[in-house]
Design a protein around this motif. Structure first.
Motif, PDB file in Angstrom:
ATOM      1  N   CYS A 145       4.386   2.422  -4.991  1.00 53.93           N
ATOM      2  CA  CYS A 145       5.585   2.528  -4.154  1.00 53.93           C
ATOM      3  C   CYS A 145       5.684   3.955  -3.613  1.00 53.93           C
ATOM      4  CB  CYS A 145       6.842   2.184  -4.948  1.00 53.93           C
ATOM      5  SG  CYS A 145       7.043   0.424  -5.278  1.00 53.93           S
ATOM      6  N   HIS A 147       7.856   6.920  -1.808  1.00 57.21           N
ATOM      7  CA  HIS A 147       9.235   7.366  -1.606  1.00 57.21           C
ATOM      8  C   HIS A 147       9.287   8.724  -0.927  1.00 57.21           C
ATOM      9  CE1 HIS A 147      10.400   4.002  -4.082  1.00 57.21           C
ATOM     10  NE2 HIS A 147       9.637   4.433  -5.069  1.00 57.21           N
ATOM     11  N   TYR A 185       4.476  -1.801 -10.833  1.00 59.69           N
ATOM     12  CA  TYR A 185       5.425  -2.654 -10.127  1.00 59.69           C
ATOM     13  C   TYR A 185       5.372  -4.056 -10.723  1.00 59.69           C
ATOM     14  CZ  TYR A 185       7.910  -4.667  -6.093  1.00 59.69           C
ATOM     15  OH  TYR A 185       8.816  -5.297  -5.292  1.00 59.69           O
ATOM     16  N   GLU A 208      11.038   0.385  -4.290  1.00 60.70           N
ATOM     17  CA  GLU A 208      11.050  -0.410  -3.068  1.00 60.70           C
ATOM     18  C   GLU A 208      11.310  -1.850  -3.507  1.00 60.70           C
ATOM     19  OE1 GLU A 208       7.963   0.419   0.137  1.00 60.70           O
ATOM     20  OE2 GLU A 208       6.969   1.153  -1.665  1.00 60.70           O
ATOM     21  N   ALA A 211       7.786  -4.118  -2.147  1.00 59.50           N
ATOM     22  CA  ALA A 211       6.811  -3.033  -2.001  1.00 59.50           C
ATOM     23  C   ALA A 211       6.005  -3.265  -0.728  1.00 59.50           C
ATOM     24  CB  ALA A 211       5.889  -2.980  -3.212  1.00 59.50           C
TER      25      ALA A 211
END
Length: 431
Positions: A145, A147, A185, A208, A211
């Motif tokens: 993910c 960011h 995740y 997220e 994702a």
């Protein structure tokens, strides 16, 4: 016959002498797929035109913001009018108020919102705020993910379920990343294990909700709900990074689609209508700590500038008209159905997926649920496929690990042409 990219090649060679790698954002350099990136001259509707005169049906759409397509007439007209009144004031405007009201109307979890200039700035500010609110320092993120490129989020994964603060880029001090914990995740058990070990030190989990920076990877049933439950149990905040998914998964974002209420939300892309923008917002009690209401400092010269607010508000207004968002979703689903039919006919063990207006296709027979399974994809095959599509006039993101985007400007004719091009491309490259 290969594309004529002679002028693009000359421009790329010149750019590499004055811009790092010749580009102002790494993936644009086509390193993942090889070859010369087309230099774009203009966009109109769902089409891109490069400096060599080639036209492409665009499924990158500036990496997501252009959900209405390129140069939408209403957005252009609104920007032209706004520019005559000034481009930036460094003072409050009514447009900022209207944007804040629109975000709050669409995202019930957001009671107060602060505009910034990028997704990176939004996530950086949200994490600082979460640490201030909780009085804790550690943050959980998920491997694969993205960011933004601030120090705390540039960490790589280790071989186990978690990895404590290993910098993912030179120039990031180990101390800056030391408070970031990476988990796979969709691995709710891994999150629970981290909380059992560090629960009293964890300020927030940032995720997220869908994702889309490792290709398109959907949350498993119960994953987001589990994050909400665990963070509440331990007194940590849940941050949804909806910079990409906001007004893409649903008009109210992934949080509306999945029915999960985060404490903080970060936004960007669509709310700028193609201009630089970001935002973070959430519960009033938390946002009250942001300066000048509270002691958590964050500022920006161009935050909430009238051009970005105008483009964003116009985009959301057009997108929110009856049937428009639903049309973009229907086009996305039509594309995915067509791609999957082609894959089945060619007896290839891959499948495309979509959610809302996002889609993705991994060249792996594995069921992709996290970054590790995403990495089983055949990137060489994707590279050949990408170039085969490009020469057929289809512009896809130049990486296996990026989502695709649909716009209101696409039509069924362009979708069907894309599916036909994919059938030809896959026959050509499957080996």
């Amino acid at each position: 016959m290969p594309l004529d990219l002679s002028r693009s090649k000359a421009l790329f060679e010149a750019s590499q002498r004055v811009i790092p790698g010749g580009v102002n954002s790494p993936v644009r350099a086509f390193r993942a797929v090889g070859g010369t990136p087309p230099f774009i001259a203009r966009g109109s509707g769902c089409l891109l035109y490069d400096v060599d005169g080639n036209a492409y049906i665009d499924y990158c759409l500036s990496w997501g913001p252009l959900i209405l397509g390129h140069a939408h007439p209403e957005v252009v007209a609104a920007l032209q009018e706004a520019a005559t009144r000034g481009t930036s004031f460094g003072a409050p405007t009514e447009l900022e108020l209207r944007m804040a009201e629109k975000v709050i109307e669409c995202l019930p979890s957001v009671e107060v919102v602060r505009m910034v200039n990028s997704g990176t700035e939004a996530t950086m500010s949200a994490i600082r705020l979460a640490r201030a609110y909780t009085g804790r320092t550690k943050v959980i993120k998920f491997i694969g993910c993205y960011h933004g490129h601030h120090d705390a989020m540039l960490v790589r994964a280790g071989s186990g379920a978690t990895d404590l603060g290993v910098p993912d880029s030179p120039g990031v001090p180990a101390a800056a990343a030391a408070e970031t914990i990476s988990v796979h995740y969709n691995d709710l058990a891994g999150v629970e294990a981290v909380f059992r070990q560090f629960g009293e030190q964890i300020a927030a989990v940032i995720v997220e909700p869908v994702a889309a920076n490792m290709g398109l990877v959907l949350p498993e049933p119960g994953f987001l709900e589990g994050l909400r439950r665990i963070t509440r149990e331990y007194g940590a905040l849940l941050i949804f990074d909806e910079v990409l998914t906001g007004w893409r998964v649903a008009y109210g974002g992934a949080q509306a689609y999945y029915g999960v209420d985060p404490d903080l939300t970060t936004l960007g892309k669509v709310i700028g209508g193609g201009l630089p923008v970001g935002a973070y917002g959430g519960k009033r009690e938390i946002m009250a700590l942001v300066a000048p209401s509270g002691p958590v400092y964050q500022a920006g010269t161009l935050s909430g500038n009238p051009l970005a607010m105008t483009a964003g508000l116009t985009t959301l207004e057009v997108l929110g008209r009856p049937g428009n968002f639903e049309r973009v979703v229907a086009l996305t689903e039509r594309l995915v159905r067509g791609l999957n039919q082609v894959l089945e006919e060619l007896e290839l063990p891959y499948r495309a997926r979509s959610v809302g207006t996002l889609f993705g296709l991994f060249f792996t027979p594995e069921r992709v649920v996290d970054y590790a399974t995403a990495l089983t994809a055949d990137t060489r095959l994707f590279s050949r496929y990408h170039h085969a599509m490009l020469k057929r006039g289809i512009y896809l993101a130049p990486s296996q690990f990026e989502a695709g985007f649909m716009s209101l400007a696409h039509t069924e004719a362009e979708i069907d042409a894309t599916v036909a091009a994919a059938a030809e491309a896959l026959r050509e490259v499957r080996g």
